[in-house]
Scaffold this active site. Structure first.
Site, PDB file in Angstrom:
ATOM      1  CG  HIS A 110      -2.337   0.440   0.861  1.00  0.00           C
ATOM      2  ND1 HIS A 110      -2.597   1.471  -0.026  1.00  0.00           N
ATOM      3  CD2 HIS A 110      -3.547  -0.017   1.256  1.00  0.00           C
ATOM      4  CE1 HIS A 110      -3.912   1.618  -0.145  1.00  0.00           C
ATOM      5  NE2 HIS A 110      -4.509   0.733   0.620  1.00  0.00           N
TER       6      HIS A 110
ATOM      7  CE1 TYR B 100      -8.657   6.377   7.334  1.00  0.00           C
ATOM      8  CE2 TYR B 100      -9.517   4.684   5.875  1.00  0.00           C
ATOM      9  CZ  TYR B 100      -8.628   5.699   6.129  1.00  0.00           C
ATOM     10  OH  TYR B 100      -7.687   6.034   5.177  1.00  0.00           O
TER      11      TYR B 100
ATOM     12  CB  SER C 201     -10.472   4.579   2.109  1.00  0.00           C
ATOM     13  OG  SER C 201      -9.537   5.047   1.204  1.00  0.00           O
TER      14      SER C 201
ATOM     15  CB  THR D 175      -6.737   8.199   0.904  1.00  0.00           C
ATOM     16  OG1 THR D 175      -5.757   8.077   1.939  1.00  0.00           O
ATOM     17  CG2 THR D 175      -6.553   7.107  -0.130  1.00  0.00           C
TER      18      THR D 175
END
Length: 540
Positions: free
Chosen positions: A254, A368, A370, A381
């Site tokens: 990532h 959360y 994204s 992001t």
């Protein structure tokens, strides 16, 4: 944020997306599909490097801008002005600066902060099977794609290798704590493995051939998210995994990029490999000497490295035992029905998660979601914060006292949640969220040696960053299912997609949280909301 994190990247950061099967069932044979996906991936690389890849554009008014006529016109406008022409019709070009890291790239473990490494001159593919490493060229000296029949022959040769799995599979090291792995990697280099590691790091990408079929979607998620640790190189920008029955997925690191770049690659590769396959199930592999073209990498391991691999395996196995995954497919409706009700489909899914948590644990927690900020140069992001006073009120009404409210009142509460969720989503996409700004200020303060401001020491700040519900959505006709692990030990990892007529949800949890029970609560929440929208009384 990613590169300084010292936790293992597997589970903590790396997600996966799995492909739908090839619509032509005989093309799902492992060798056929591996060849076709590999050739399509290299075709994508060639298109990207030739600057021929169509720009990624967000169309606010697709009827005007997502047309052949507009695309033809805008081609003639100089690039310094073309973005202005796009803005006039509400089309927003998105940042594509991450794309170059898709290929020939790896995250290298270093003490305290990792590094991203790219070598776009390398022409070879890395293939993993049974924990063994193989490399062969997929591009020739002129940069042309090696013939599909040759690639097929090399993969067939690798699939027919009967060597036993290595006693100390090197791949486990990529699942270690980053500082430990950095130290062990140094030992690997000084032990005479530098050239072999360079081949691994610079390879176009990593193709993982698994020796077993996929049993069901839960098995698929476990295998593509972590597997048994022997047949993945978790540091590679992405691993293309293909099981014995042709089930395929992309598992990606990532730090270098986000879902937007990977999804574009994923969609193009699926489309190309199914609509213009390089080989058919009847194609004959080239008559070539693969034993010369394919190089098997051998690593020299001393006792310290063997001990390191054994310790990594032990940790890996222990962690994987604690992870549970489950999924649902809610068939009562999706985007089409919710849009008719003038509700944001995403807000309804998120409201479902809030209600489920209230039902299961009696509280609202940090959540959360994204959101891509690719509308900005080098955008990554921002966080959408789906838990709000509106979702709390609505969840409590549905879960605790549904009989006290008419269907009309419940519909109004849902509408308020939807309006607010849309506002949060727009703000996040336009860089108006607060999470990344606070993170950046904290980082800059630390870099300048300033004392941490009180805000960052506040228990509320700590609590909002302990994201118990971590959620992400991706929908595409090429994606079968996607997933990731929770970001905190007592959390849920929720991958979901609202399709035209159904909603899919894939949830992971560690010991102490129950993914199956949570999903039952999500299903109940969705049923209750759909009942309310249809004017029915809500059952307690």
């Amino acid at each position: 944020m990613y590169l300084t994190a010292r936790d293992p990247i597997v589970l903590n950061f790396n997600p996966f997306m799995s492909f739908n099967p090839d619509p032509k069932s005989e093309y799902n044979d492992q060798l056929t599909r591996a060849t076709n996906l590999t050739v399509s991936a290299v075709r994508f690389l060639k298109t990207l490097r030739a600057d021929l890849l169509e720009p990624e554009v967000f169309h606010l008014n697709p009827a005007k801008s997502d047309t052949d006529t507009f695309k033809r016109l805008i081609r003639f406008v100089p690039s310094s002005l073309s973005w202005y022409g796009a803005y006039l019709v509400n089309a927003y070009p998105l940042d594509m600066s991450q794309y170059f890291r898709l290929f020939n790239s790896t995250r290298l473990p270093k003490p305290s902060r990792d590094e991203l490494f790219t070598d776009d001159k390398a022409r070879h593919l890395l293939v993993l099977r049974k924990g063994h490493f193989y490399v062969f060229d997929v591009l020739d000296q002129d940069g042309n794609i090696v013939s599909a029949s040759e690639i097929q022959a090399h993969l067939k040769y690798i699939l027919s290798d009967n060597s036993l799995a290595p006693e100390f599979p090197l791949s486990y090291l990529t699942s270690e704590n980053r500082d430990i792995w950095a130290e062990l990697r140094q030992k690997l280099v000084s032990g005479g493995n530098e050239e072999a590691l360079r081949k691994v790091d610079s390879a176009v990408f990593c193709l993982c051939l698994d020796d077993f079929p996929i049993k069901d979607l839960v098995h698929l998620s476990h295998n593509m998210l972590h597997g048994d640790g022997t047949n993945r190189w978790f540091d590679k920008s992405f691993n293309l995994i293909i099981a014995k029955d042709g089930t395929a997925a992309v598992h990606f690191e990532h730090a270098w990029g986000d879902g937007v770049a990977v999804l574009r690659f994923f969609n193009e590769v699926f489309k190309d490999s199914t609509q213009a396959p390089a080989v058919t199930p009847r194609s004959q592999p080239a008559n070539t000497d693969s034993s010369v073209a394919v190089q098997k990498l051998n690593f020299k391991l001393n006792d310290a490295l063997k001990t390191g691999i054994s310790a990594a395996k032990e940790k890996f196995d222990a962690t994987m035992k604690t992870l549970t995954i489950d999924y649902i497919q809610f068939q009562r409706g999706g985007k089409e029905f919710l849009k008719k009700q003038k509700l944001s489909p995403d807000s309804v899914a998120q409201l479902g998660f809030q209600m489920a948590f209230v039902q299961q644990y009696g509280q609202t927690v940090a959540t959360y979601e994204s959101c891509s900020t690719a509308a900005f140069k080098h955008g990554r992001t921002e966080t959408i914060r789906p838990a709000s006073v509106f979702t709390k009120r609505c969840s409590e009404a549905f879960v605790r006292e549904p009989s006290k409210h008419s269907a009309g009142e419940l519909q109004q509460m849902m509408a308020k949640c939807s309006t607010y969720h849309n506002q949060l989503t727009k703000e996040a996409a336009m860089g108006q969220g607060f999470d990344r700004h606070l993170f950046a200020l904290r980082y800059l303060g630390a870099a300048k040696g300033i004392d941490l401001p009180e805000l960052y020491l506040d228990p509320a700040y700590r609590q909002i960053n302990h994201n118990i519900l971590s959620t992400s959505t991706l929908s595409s006709p090429a994606v079968n299912i996607g997933g990731f692990a929770p970001v905190v030990p007592d959390g849920f990892g929720i991958a979901y997609a609202v399709h035209d007529n159904w909603i899919g949800c894939n949830v992971s949890a560690y010991q102490g949280r129950n993914a199956h029970e949570f999903l039952q609560c999500v299903e109940k929440a969705l049923e209750s909301m759909f009942d309310a929208l249809e004017g029915k009384a809500i059952k307690s």
